[in-house]
Design a protein around this motif. Structure first.
Motif, PDB file in Angstrom:
ATOM      1  N   LYS A 212       0.790  -1.224   0.000  1.00 40.74           N
ATOM      2  CA  LYS A 212       0.000   0.000   0.000  1.00 40.74           C
ATOM      3  C   LYS A 212       0.824   1.276   0.000  1.00 40.74           C
ATOM      4  CE  LYS A 212      -3.215   2.718   2.543  1.00 40.74           C
ATOM      5  NZ  LYS A 212      -2.459   3.641   3.330  1.00 40.74           N
ATOM      6  N   TYR A 213       1.876   1.316   0.788  1.00 35.49           N
ATOM      7  CA  TYR A 213       2.593   2.569   0.921  1.00 35.49           C
ATOM      8  C   TYR A 213       3.726   2.734  -0.077  1.00 35.49           C
ATOM      9  CZ  TYR A 213      -0.245   3.887   4.767  1.00 35.49           C
ATOM     10  OH  TYR A 213      -1.316   4.258   5.509  1.00 35.49           O
TER      11      TYR A 213
ATOM     12  N   ASP B 142       1.746   2.111 -16.227  1.00 37.50           N
ATOM     13  CA  ASP B 142       1.407   3.086 -15.192  1.00 37.50           C
ATOM     14  C   ASP B 142       1.552   2.495 -13.790  1.00 37.50           C
ATOM     15  OD1 ASP B 142       0.406   5.220 -13.797  1.00 37.50           O
ATOM     16  OD2 ASP B 142      -1.691   4.827 -14.299  1.00 37.50           O
ATOM     17  N   PRO B 143       2.765   2.529 -13.232  1.00 44.60           N
ATOM     18  CA  PRO B 143       2.968   1.964 -11.894  1.00 44.60           C
ATOM     19  C   PRO B 143       2.412   2.880 -10.808  1.00 44.60           C
ATOM     20  CG  PRO B 143       5.024   2.894 -12.722  1.00 44.60           C
ATOM     21  CD  PRO B 143       3.988   3.118 -13.795  1.00 44.60           C
ATOM     22  N   ALA B 144       1.101   2.896 -10.682  1.00 50.17           N
ATOM     23  CA  ALA B 144       0.441   3.848  -9.770  1.00 50.17           C
ATOM     24  C   ALA B 144       0.375   3.298  -8.348  1.00 50.17           C
ATOM     25  CB  ALA B 144      -0.970   4.105 -10.279  1.00 50.17           C
ATOM     26  N   PRO B 145       0.280   4.200  -7.361  1.00 46.41           N
ATOM     27  CA  PRO B 145       0.130   3.725  -5.973  1.00 46.41           C
ATOM     28  C   PRO B 145      -1.167   2.949  -5.798  1.00 46.41           C
ATOM     29  CG  PRO B 145       0.473   6.110  -6.060  1.00 46.41           C
ATOM     30  CD  PRO B 145       0.270   5.650  -7.464  1.00 46.41           C
TER      31      PRO B 145
ATOM     32  N   VAL C  95      -5.390   3.344  -6.953  1.00 51.08           N
ATOM     33  CA  VAL C  95      -6.156   2.335  -7.701  1.00 51.08           C
ATOM     34  C   VAL C  95      -7.444   2.014  -6.945  1.00 51.08           C
ATOM     35  CG1 VAL C  95      -6.127  -0.040  -8.555  1.00 51.08           C
ATOM     36  CG2 VAL C  95      -4.059   1.363  -8.679  1.00 51.08           C
ATOM     37  N   PHE C  96      -7.337   1.873  -5.621  1.00 47.43           N
ATOM     38  CA  PHE C  96      -8.527   1.560  -4.822  1.00 47.43           C
ATOM     39  C   PHE C  96      -9.536   2.696  -4.850  1.00 47.43           C
ATOM     40  CE2 PHE C  96      -9.262  -2.315  -2.587  1.00 47.43           C
ATOM     41  CZ  PHE C  96      -8.155  -3.058  -2.954  1.00 47.43           C
ATOM     42  N   GLU C  97      -9.046   3.904  -4.782  1.00 44.60           N
ATOM     43  CA  GLU C  97      -9.980   5.038  -4.821  1.00 44.60           C
ATOM     44  C   GLU C  97     -10.723   5.078  -6.151  1.00 44.60           C
ATOM     45  OE1 GLU C  97      -7.293   7.760  -1.890  1.00 44.60           O
ATOM     46  OE2 GLU C  97      -8.049   8.731  -3.716  1.00 44.60           O
TER      47      GLU C  97
END
Ligand SMILES: NC(=O)c1ccc[n+]([C@@H]2O[C@H](COP(=O)([O-])OP(=O)(O)OC[C@H]3O[C@@H](n4cnc5c(N)ncnc54)[C@H](OP(=O)(O)O)[C@@H]3O)[C@@H](O)[C@H]2O)c1
Length: 332
Positions: A215-216, A251-254, A258-260
């Protein structure tokens, strides 16, 4: 040798119990794929190859799973790598292609390679032309936000990632011993229909331990299962592919982003669903140090294999997943 085969239809549904005796192909006459571990990726690839006329078969570890897979039309063998069944290994020898999905296990290592001598002797002088191993981008370790291509030095940190790298080396050695070029696929976090942030939210499940650890991180590489299959299939026909490919999207997004996004998609489509808020979900997640940051490059996959991602980022992937869920109450 002849292999009985059930026919998966487009989309994965198959007429259970259908007999295709007259259509049973001879392995030596066509391409054949044996999936050591018919999990999420294995099943997806099986459907695609079968639709192209390949002979496809695979393994799972439990009778319940075997029945479930057979009910959807797959031809499956029970196989536990800790106690390898010689008959199954003999069968594998007659296939032209093998994909290994079995992950390593802490305190054991690669369950298959515990029996490396046996596997070598079982597969030697067979029909094998292609051996793929599904690995993970975790072998690169913490790269301090660097852009990581396949030549970047591996530096696995967790015990599991270290075992993963050892597995890569083991399967690579085995392939060379058998006289074929190994193919190591370093996958980002795998998602797809039935396994995605949208599914987790609809099922109201708390994050898994792996999800919590990720997550972080500022960057989390991921890849849609359809794109994994595209890349795997591109290597089947590539004249001289490289030994290692990173298989990730653009796209290596946090993970929280993605959850939001997934939460918004679900709320928009089914406003009546009472979802736990993003804040509630975040409270369930322990704070950990941001380790393992890296941006994994997929340039080689695109350049050498000509892969054009169907889902270049999580938005396109999640939109396609939610578009195909007709009722949130009917997913398992
Ligand atoms: N999840 C991710 O985000 C991620 C990211 C990078 C790499 N990977 C790795 O990529 C590979 C494919 O992923 P996936 O999601 O398709 O995996 P999956 O759905 O968990 O499938 C793994 C397969 O291996 C089989 N297996 C496990 N232990 C075994 C044993 N001791 N003997 C024989 N078979 C065994 C499982 O059998 P059953 O069907 O009976 O369980 C299953 O068919 C895995 O190695 C995974 O660890 C995963």
């Amino acid at each position: 040798m002849e292999i009985a085969l059930s026919i998966p239809l487009q989309g994965g549904n198959v007429h259970a119990g259908t007999s295709f005796g007259s259509m049973t192909p001879k392995l030596s006459q066509k391409n054949s794929m044996f999936l050591l571990g018919m999990g999420f990726v294995g099943q997806s690839l099986a459907r695609k190859l079968h639709n192209l006329g390949w002979v496809v078969s695979g393994t799972c570890t439990t009778s319940l799973r075997k029945k479930q897979l057979q009910d959807t039309g797959f031809h499956v063998h029970l196989f536990d790598a800790n106690h390898p069944d010689l008959d199954v290994l003999q069968l594998v020898k007659s296939y032209t292609h093998i994909l290994v999905s079995v992950p390593p296990v802490v305190d054991i290592g690669d369950p298959m390679l515990q029996h490396e001598e046996l596997i070598r002797s079982s597969l030697a002088n067979g029909d094998l032309q292609w051996l793929g191993y599904l690995s993970s981008t975790s072998v690169y370790g913490d790269c301090d936000g660097a852009l990581v291509d396949e030549d970047y030095p591996t530096n696995p940190e967790s015990d599991f990632a270290k075992l993963r790298l050892t597995s890569e080396e083991g399967w690579s050695n085995l392939s060379h011993y058998l006289g074929i070029s190994p193919l190591i696929f370093r996958l980002g976090g795998i998602y797809g229909p039935g396994r995605s942030a949208v599914d987790t939210i609809i099922k109201q499940k708390p994050a898994s331990e792996g999800q919590k650890r990720r997550k972080y991180r500022k960057y989390t590489s991921r890849v849609h299962v359809e794109d994994i299959c595209q890349a795997l299939m591109a290597t089947l026909y590539a004249p001289s592919p490289s030994e290692v490919y990173n298989i990730v999207d653009d796209d290596p997004a946090p993970r929280e982003e993605v959850f939001e996004y997934a939460m918004k998609l679900v709320e928009k489509k089914w406003p009546e669903l009472k979802l736990r808020s993003v804040e509630q979900r975040q409270k369930e997640m322990p704070i950990v140090n941001p380790r393992g940051e890296k941006r994994v490059s997929n340039d080689r996959m695109k350049r050498e294999l000509g892969v054009q991602l169907l889902y270049p980022d999580y938005r396109s992937g999640l939109n396609s997943i939610i578009d195909n869920i007709h009722s949130p109450f009917h997913i398992h």
